[in-house]
Design a protein around this motif. Structure first.
Motif, PDB file in Angstrom:
ATOM      1  N   HIS A   1       0.859  -1.187   0.000  1.00 32.88           N
ATOM      2  CA  HIS A   1       0.000   0.000   0.000  1.00 32.88           C
ATOM      3  C   HIS A   1       0.895   1.236   0.000  1.00 32.88           C
ATOM      4  N   TYR A   2       0.571   2.209  -0.823  1.00 32.51           N
ATOM      5  CA  TYR A   2       1.285   3.484  -0.869  1.00 32.51           C
ATOM      6  C   TYR A   2       0.330   4.597  -0.462  1.00 32.51           C
ATOM      7  N   PRO A   3       0.872   5.732  -0.001  1.00 33.31           N
ATOM      8  CA  PRO A   3       2.278   6.097   0.141  1.00 33.31           C
ATOM      9  C   PRO A   3       2.934   5.468   1.377  1.00 33.31           C
ATOM     10  N   VAL A   4       4.266   5.399   1.343  1.00 32.56           N
ATOM     11  CA  VAL A   4       5.079   4.911   2.449  1.00 32.56           C
ATOM     12  C   VAL A   4       6.202   5.926   2.684  1.00 32.56           C
ATOM     13  N   PRO A   5       6.981   5.786   3.768  1.00 36.22           N
ATOM     14  CA  PRO A   5       7.968   6.825   4.079  1.00 36.22           C
ATOM     15  C   PRO A   5       8.963   7.127   2.973  1.00 36.22           C
ATOM     16  N   TRP A   6       9.300   6.154   2.137  1.00 35.54           N
ATOM     17  CA  TRP A   6      10.309   6.391   1.098  1.00 35.54           C
ATOM     18  C   TRP A   6       9.716   6.671  -0.279  1.00 35.54           C
ATOM     19  N   ALA A   7       8.407   6.550  -0.442  1.00 29.85           N
ATOM     20  CA  ALA A   7       7.817   6.709  -1.772  1.00 29.85           C
ATOM     21  C   ALA A   7       6.329   7.022  -1.680  1.00 29.85           C
ATOM     22  N   LYS A   8       5.928   8.038  -2.429  1.00 29.92           N
ATOM     23  CA  LYS A   8       4.496   8.355  -2.483  1.00 29.92           C
ATOM     24  C   LYS A   8       3.758   7.429  -3.439  1.00 29.92           C
ATOM     25  N   THR A   9       4.471   6.933  -4.462  1.00 34.12           N
ATOM     26  CA  THR A   9       3.865   6.075  -5.475  1.00 34.12           C
ATOM     27  C   THR A   9       4.802   4.900  -5.763  1.00 34.12           C
ATOM     28  N   PRO A  10       4.302   3.842  -6.410  1.00 32.92           N
ATOM     29  CA  PRO A  10       5.164   2.717  -6.769  1.00 32.92           C
ATOM     30  C   PRO A  10       6.315   3.115  -7.695  1.00 32.92           C
ATOM     31  N   GLY A  11       6.168   4.217  -8.432  1.00 33.73           N
ATOM     32  CA  GLY A  11       7.211   4.645  -9.353  1.00 33.73           C
ATOM     33  C   GLY A  11       8.489   5.110  -8.680  1.00 33.73           C
ATOM     34  N   GLU A  12       8.446   5.350  -7.359  1.00 34.44           N
ATOM     35  CA  GLU A  12       9.626   5.787  -6.618  1.00 34.44           C
ATOM     36  C   GLU A  12      10.198   4.668  -5.753  1.00 34.44           C
ATOM     37  N   SER A  13       9.598   3.480  -5.842  1.00 25.90           N
ATOM     38  CA  SER A  13       9.945   2.385  -4.944  1.00 25.90           C
ATOM     39  C   SER A  13      10.496   1.211  -5.739  1.00 25.90           C
ATOM     40  N   PHE A  14      11.637   0.671  -5.290  1.00 26.30           N
ATOM     41  CA  PHE A  14      12.313  -0.398  -6.031  1.00 26.30           C
ATOM     42  C   PHE A  14      12.671  -1.528  -5.072  1.00 26.30           C
ATOM     43  N   LEU A  15      11.647  -2.228  -4.641  1.00 28.88           N
ATOM     44  CA  LEU A  15      11.813  -3.269  -3.630  1.00 28.88           C
ATOM     45  C   LEU A  15      12.244  -4.590  -4.255  1.00 28.88           C
ATOM     46  N   LEU A  16      13.065  -5.334  -3.525  1.00 29.09           N
ATOM     47  CA  LEU A  16      13.423  -6.705  -3.865  1.00 29.09           C
ATOM     48  C   LEU A  16      13.066  -7.599  -2.685  1.00 29.09           C
ATOM     49  N   THR A  17      12.950  -8.891  -2.931  1.00 29.01           N
ATOM     50  CA  THR A  17      12.800  -9.824  -1.822  1.00 29.01           C
ATOM     51  C   THR A  17      14.114  -9.898  -1.045  1.00 29.01           C
ATOM     52  N   ALA A  18      14.062 -10.499   0.145  1.00 32.25           N
ATOM     53  CA  ALA A  18      15.277 -10.656   0.942  1.00 32.25           C
ATOM     54  C   ALA A  18      16.302 -11.502   0.201  1.00 32.25           C
ATOM     55  N   ASP A  19      15.847 -12.599  -0.402  1.00 33.52           N
ATOM     56  CA  ASP A  19      16.784 -13.482  -1.104  1.00 33.52           C
ATOM     57  C   ASP A  19      17.408 -12.783  -2.312  1.00 33.52           C
ATOM     58  N   ALA A  20      16.597 -12.048  -3.072  1.00 36.54           N
ATOM     59  CA  ALA A  20      17.120 -11.341  -4.243  1.00 36.54           C
ATOM     60  C   ALA A  20      18.097 -10.249  -3.822  1.00 36.54           C
ATOM     61  N   THR A  21      17.836  -9.605  -2.688  1.00 34.06           N
ATOM     62  CA  THR A  21      18.758  -8.586  -2.172  1.00 34.06           C
ATOM     63  C   THR A  21      20.110  -9.203  -1.843  1.00 34.06           C
ATOM     64  N   CYS A  22      20.086 -10.309  -1.112  1.00 31.83           N
ATOM     65  CA  CYS A  22      21.341 -10.951  -0.722  1.00 31.83           C
ATOM     66  C   CYS A  22      22.095 -11.488  -1.936  1.00 31.83           C
ATOM     67  N   GLU A  23      21.370 -12.008  -2.912  1.00 30.97           N
ATOM     68  CA  GLU A  23      22.016 -12.496  -4.132  1.00 30.97           C
ATOM     69  C   GLU A  23      22.714 -11.358  -4.878  1.00 30.97           C
ATOM     70  N   ALA A  24      22.055 -10.192  -4.959  1.00 32.26           N
ATOM     71  CA  ALA A  24      22.660  -9.043  -5.635  1.00 32.26           C
ATOM     72  C   ALA A  24      23.897  -8.561  -4.895  1.00 32.26           C
ATOM     73  N   ILE A  25      23.858  -8.599  -3.579  1.00 33.54           N
ATOM     74  CA  ILE A  25      25.015  -8.173  -2.787  1.00 33.54           C
ATOM     75  C   ILE A  25      26.177  -9.144  -2.968  1.00 33.54           C
ATOM     76  N   GLU A  26      25.895 -10.430  -2.910  1.00 32.94           N
ATOM     77  CA  GLU A  26      26.951 -11.428  -3.088  1.00 32.94           C
ATOM     78  C   GLU A  26      27.600 -11.307  -4.468  1.00 32.94           C
TER      79      GLU A  26
END
Length: 276
Positions: free
Chosen positions: A179-204
């Motif tokens: 649900h939007y808005p949230v503290p970092w984004a008023k709309t989905p166009g400003e938000s770039f979320l990944l799952t926890a697993d995808a985040t860790c994979e990108a970091i590795e």
């Protein structure tokens, strides 16, 4: 990338921020009175669970006095000041929002910590530091605003010494559209979320090995429930920074967590050889 950065700057524009802080901090006495970092905790910890989350992340990253630490997306500088006060280390903060950097410098001078803590304006995708400068990097509630995660994590790896620690505490996608808005984004166009697993994979993939990976969603839910039960927020709260509507944005984050749409990831990584 320019359009993305412009949207993030607009979201955190915070016109007249330092003057608003000066007015709000008058409750502690005259301008020349030195403040303690903990007096600012309800105001300058711009993430879920506040100071407790910063303290836990620093402990997991094994911060020590002899380290040089970078806080990416440093906001008002609360975590940086906490690290310096608690561990005696030197801390540099970098933030895309120039008003936030100005405010962070002001608050750091008010706490008498400007010998150990400094701030620079800059993008997390193009960090203004030389290779291998830092022993540890912290990233708290920042990555949700950044589409190019591979570049973000490569930049963090670049400025870390071999064997350096990268500690992150971020909101992740859990199931269903938020649900939007949230503290970092008023709309989905400003938000770039990944799952926890995808985040860790990108970091590795950027040249890190995982040391700690924790799901802290349950702790975040408890924190939001306690906030609701405690009544109106204190006079020094993030609404001073982001405006009166921030309470509703934070409530939406709590709702997304309670409904299982979003989660909270705490993770620590070690800088290893970058994959060819």
């Amino acid at each position: 990338m320019t359009n993305e950065l412009d949207r993030v700057r607009d979201h955190y524009r915070a016109t007249g921020l330092t003057d608003r802080l000066k007015t709000a901090l008058a409750v502690f006495g005259p301008e020349e009175k030195r403040l303690m970092p903990e007096q600012l905790a309800t105001l300058d910890q711009f993430h879920t669970r506040g100071l407790a989350a910063t303290a836990e992340l620093a402990s997991l990253a094994a911060i020590t006095a002899d380290m040089s630490v970078l806080d990416v997306g440093s906001g008002l500088g609360g975590p940086a000041r906490f690290l310096a006060a608690t561990y005696g280390c030197e801390v540099t903060g970098v933030d895309l929002s120039e008003p936030f950097v100005e405010a962070a410098r002001y608050l750091t001078a008010r706490t008498g910590q400007d010998g150990k803590v400094s701030f620079e304006a800059g993008s997390a995708l193009e960090l203004p530091f030389e290779d291998g400068r830092f022993d540890a990097v912290l990233l708290q509630h920042v990555a949700m605003n950044i589409a190019d995660r591979p570049r973000l994590y490569r930049e963090i790896r670049r400025v870390l010494k071999p064997g350096g620690k990268f500690a992150t505490f971020d909101v992740v996608l859990n199931g269903g559209d938020p649900h939007y808005p949230v503290p970092w984004a008023k709309t989905p166009g400003e938000s770039f979320l990944l799952t926890a697993d995808a985040t860790c994979e990108a970091i590795e993939a950027a040249g890190f090995g995982t040391l700690v990976q924790k799901d802290d969603t349950a702790a975040a839910k408890v924190w939001f429930a306690e906030l609701r039960a405690s009544g109106p927020p204190p006079s020094l709260n993030l609404g001073v920074v982001m405006g009166a509507g921030f309470v509703d944005l934070a409530s939406n984050l709590g709702r997304n967590l309670m409904e299982g749409r979003l989660g909270i990831l705490t993770a620590v990584f070690e800088a290893v050889a970058v994959k060819a």
